[in-house]
Design a protein around this motif. Sequence first.
Motif, short mmCIF file in Angstrom:
data_model
loop_
_atom_site.label_atom_id
_atom_site.label_comp_id
_atom_site.label_asym_id
_atom_site.label_seq_id
_atom_site.Cartn_x
_atom_site.Cartn_y
_atom_site.Cartn_z
N HIS B 60 0.84 -1.20 0.00
CA HIS B 60 0.00 0.00 0.00
C HIS B 60 0.88 1.26 0.00
O HIS B 60 0.66 2.19 -0.77
N HIS B 62 3.97 1.66 -1.06
CA HIS B 62 4.68 1.89 -2.32
C HIS B 62 3.74 2.29 -3.45
O HIS B 62 4.12 3.05 -4.34
N LEU B 63 2.52 1.77 -3.42
CA LEU B 63 1.58 2.15 -4.48
C LEU B 63 1.10 3.60 -4.30
O LEU B 63 0.70 4.25 -5.26
N GLU B 64 1.15 4.09 -3.06
CA GLU B 64 0.66 5.44 -2.80
C GLU B 64 1.77 6.48 -2.77
O GLU B 64 1.54 7.67 -2.94
N TYR B 65 3.02 6.02 -2.54
CA TYR B 65 4.13 6.95 -2.30
C TYR B 65 4.34 7.87 -3.51
O TYR B 65 4.45 7.40 -4.65
N GLY B 66 4.40 9.15 -3.24
CA GLY B 66 4.68 10.11 -4.30
C GLY B 66 3.50 10.39 -5.21
O GLY B 66 3.60 11.20 -6.14
N THR B 67 2.35 9.75 -4.97
CA THR B 67 1.22 9.98 -5.87
C THR B 67 0.52 11.29 -5.52
O THR B 67 0.70 11.84 -4.43
N GLU B 68 -0.25 11.77 -6.47
CA GLU B 68 -1.05 13.00 -6.30
C GLU B 68 -0.18 14.19 -5.94
O GLU B 68 -0.60 15.07 -5.21
N PHE B 70 2.56 15.46 -8.38
CA PHE B 70 2.97 16.19 -9.58
C PHE B 70 1.88 16.03 -10.65
O PHE B 70 1.43 14.91 -10.89
N SER B 73 2.42 13.35 -13.27
CA SER B 73 2.52 11.95 -12.86
C SER B 73 1.79 11.76 -11.54
O SER B 73 2.41 11.75 -10.49
N THR B 75 0.25 9.17 -10.54
CA THR B 75 0.56 7.86 -9.95
C THR B 75 1.80 7.32 -10.65
O THR B 75 2.21 7.83 -11.69
N TYR B 76 2.39 6.27 -10.06
CA TYR B 76 3.59 5.67 -10.65
C TYR B 76 3.42 4.19 -11.01
O TYR B 76 4.31 3.59 -11.58
N PHE B 77 2.28 3.61 -10.61
CA PHE B 77 2.07 2.20 -10.93
C PHE B 77 0.66 2.00 -11.49
O PHE B 77 -0.25 2.74 -11.14
#
Lengths: 722, 340
Positions: B60, B62-68, B70, B73, B75-77
């Motif tokens: 969870h 890693h799927l959320e890290y850094g999302t929302e 930029f 981008s 999301t990243y996955f």
Amino acid sequence: MSHLRFGANPIRSTYLIDQANFIACHQWNFLEKLDVLARAKRGSTFLVNSPFDADNPAETWAQLPIEIQETIVRRELKVYAINAYKVARENGMGGRINTVMQTCFFALANVLPADQAIAEIKHAIEKSYGKKGAEIVAMNIKAVDATLENLYEVPIGSPDGAVRRQPGMPNHAPDFIRNVEGAMLVGQGDALPVSALPCDGTYPTGSAKWEKRNVAQFIPVWDEDVCIQCGKCVAVCPHATIRGKVYEPSELETAPATFKSTDSRDKKAFSGLKFTIQVAPEDCTGCGICVDVCPAKNKSQPSLKAINMQPQTPLREPEAENWEYFLKLPNPDRRTLDGTHIRTQQMQQPLFEFSGACAGCGETPYVKLLSQLFGDRAAIANATGCSSIYGGNLPTTPWSKDAEGRGPTWSNSLFEDNAEFGLGFRVSIDKQAMFAAELVQALREPIGADLADAILANAVQRDESDIYDQRQRVAQLKPMLETIDDPRAKQLATLADYLVKKSVWIVGGDGWAYDIGFGGLDHVIASGRNVNILVMDTEVYSNTGGQASKATPRGAVAKFAAGGKPSAKKDLGAIAMTYGNVYVASVSMGAKDEHTLKAFIEAEAYDGPSLIIAYSHCIAHGINMTTAMSHQKALVESGRWLLYRYNPDLIAQGENPLSLDSRAPKQGVKDSMYMENRFKMLTKTKPSDARKLLAEAQADVDARWKRYQAMVNLHQPETLPE
Amino acid sequence: MDLTTTYLGLNLKSPLVPSAAAPLSDDLDNLRHLEDAGAAAIVLHSLFEEQLVREKFELHHHLEYGTESFAESLTYFPEPDTFHTGPELYLEHIREAKAALSIPIIASLNGFSPGGWTEYAKLMEEAGADAIELNLYFVPTDPDVSGAAIETMFIETLRDVKYSVEIPVAVKLSPYFSNLANMAKRLDKAGADGLVLFNRFMQPDINPEELEVEAVANLSGGGDLRLPLRWIAILHDRVGADLAATGGIQHGRDVIKAVMAGAKVAQVCSALLRHGFPYLTKLEDEIRHWMEEYEYESIAQMHGSMSQANSPDASAFERAQYVRAIESFYVPDAALRVLH
């Protein structure tokens, strides 16, 4: 900044809000920079993520900038606050505050009855996280409940706060940066007249240093007694915010009280000098990479190293003063500095600093290294992608200049044409240098035979010393040209700088080099011209959110490869080596920094096309960004990434051009792969595919290692193509 | 020659059982190889409830890290439709193993929450496991928790699991109890069908040059067998539960020793990791040769023959210190005078 409109009927037209019923500010430090309440309607609601808790609401009021307080009183706003970071942290959400702030919005904004809105949020949480497990749902629901408990109304006091809004750029910044870039920085760019902008699109460099983003909650603090002065922390810092210098002890006489210093351990090169590692507290992003790579441990307390993370707020002022002082210490003379070892090389001034890259970025340390080594004479063509965004996004640029005003020239053209764009730099520079040399020859008499001959005899300029001497000659030449009454002298005056060697760099990511710009890249390396190509290989299109490229390894999950990439990574280095006259290196700074340094120096020295493929960890890998550099060691040890250099110059010397610089893979790829979510998540989504792809990925690595070993063993010197 | 034995009510063709270890059992092909090499039953590697929960949070994160963060981008996955973050992969492994193999499959469980132990045990039974081994892996470090409290927790865990499933349940124990015989008796009374002696904990090492704690593989060696051997010999006549020896089985002769002490099966791991799966066949051959040479007809014939009650020197199993052990040697008086 986002504008959100609600209505009973569907909203179809797109326009921004002038009179907002509700304004939320998710970052406290924006209050000091931006006029966040400019669009607040009379009597509307203002929500702020405050560093202060519900038990001390008056403190939130007291710390609001006075301009904000005045608007609140004048427009009769209702103010609510929550310590969102604390609520998120205490409920297992880490630094993610979106659930918290969204809950506050629905609790306050009255777009739905609050109870119904909260029930809907919880329903949405179950819907979106249910598939990830009951624990994840429970964690988010707990955060919603905790949010409601910690949301508080801020009593409106008198507008007499001590805090004032700061200008976008500090008052002592240059005019253009203050008035034009500063306006853009605080969201007032649309109000600038066209006449304020540079007519040719050229912007001054060295402007990121004025931003002072203050984003780090924790920053590294140096322990001079434990430090072994290896320079590794300086090398890996993605934002050039930790630096080392040696200087005369006498410099310390005027040092601030808390400025730290110790004797240089290098008794040969820096005998009798003092040494300091200094952090830029307001530019550091707090990524912690420097602490992770620090090899020096406190002998009595090995959990501490020579640098340790500590809260930024109490350090901000004293360390900012120390930083200013540190910057004023003279930089060591490049001619005498040993640039071939990280320990000393890292004292070269970075001419790439404080970019907007992610905290812990794996690309920027390479860009920074380039800027340290060759920045004072570099012309850089940058492909579109992360590096063009953090490298040249308005309003500021991290590309910088040294005390003499020298620094890289930088531009971004497109995504697909970057290699050709850079080749154009080369062709143009060569032509102008050639013409300049012709003019020197033609004006030999008025210039003076000694100077003219010396200029022409030193066209090669092999090292820093040669370059320094040539610069001196050009400096001598320039005023002389003004006195020569010949139109050719005026022409030469505009071209004289080209008599000093320039270093052309073509920089970009794997999306450009492996995929969209590959045809051009191939064309450029086939040209045989002296250009240096740096590919920062994140193995995915990072800037657009992680789409698979041909550099993506087998088994990695990426967008457009949701089931794990079914094919192997393209071997760009092997393709380039088939030309025979292209310098090729594959490097990984986290695995072997000295090797990376060597490759950069060799690539630049090679009088022909050079290609450096640099492993760059990325947020899109799903890794712990703090330990990403040490993870690169595991990556190289597993054989997933090879370290090698192919130097065509060695062929002429009868030596093996290919040097395989990493050891034979050990332990298999599984452990290091499954430290990255991009591989690991497949075991949770398509376990049988994951098993198959893991076995194939292992076979890829084994086969590639054998192939490279065979290439090394060939050792058959070839003749260079004409 | 009859090598058969019974364990947890299961009829086994020999006492040779590969013990719970992921490298032995996490791959279906490996299970097939083990059966081909002569495994009489297999204990699967443990399902660690805590690890499953940790992995959920990690995924969870890693799927959320850094999302929302930029605009370009968000999301990243890619967002998968389904996740297998629960016990389903392990359960599927049991099902596949049962379908592919004809020998009994014993599932191993390391719970984390009270509900977890029983829930997962039930699921393992439903998936077709022939028995369950409870891996009571726990290193207590809180000085305010008494040994008695931990023992009670173990007993209750076993009772809860026994109450929820009908298949046999064995308990894998550590040797670290003030009175192991008492603990064994209480587990026996609480319904343990088997006791597996002993669990081997990873023992971290210290690297003094790098100032690091190192996790090192802790494979057992020949001498390690003596600890389970002693306790199996002591417990054989004192508890009704079947006993299994694990930790230090290197040769066919070690299996003979374990059986003579009172073990129904000998669990093997380190030897297979060192020498490969075919080594299991070699162990069986060694057992056969030994029995031939010393004219034994069956494993049953020697079972418990050297337990504390049956052995010619019952007190030997109770000697604790070297000073008492040397008394069994003949020491000349002259030598003793010199020593004093």
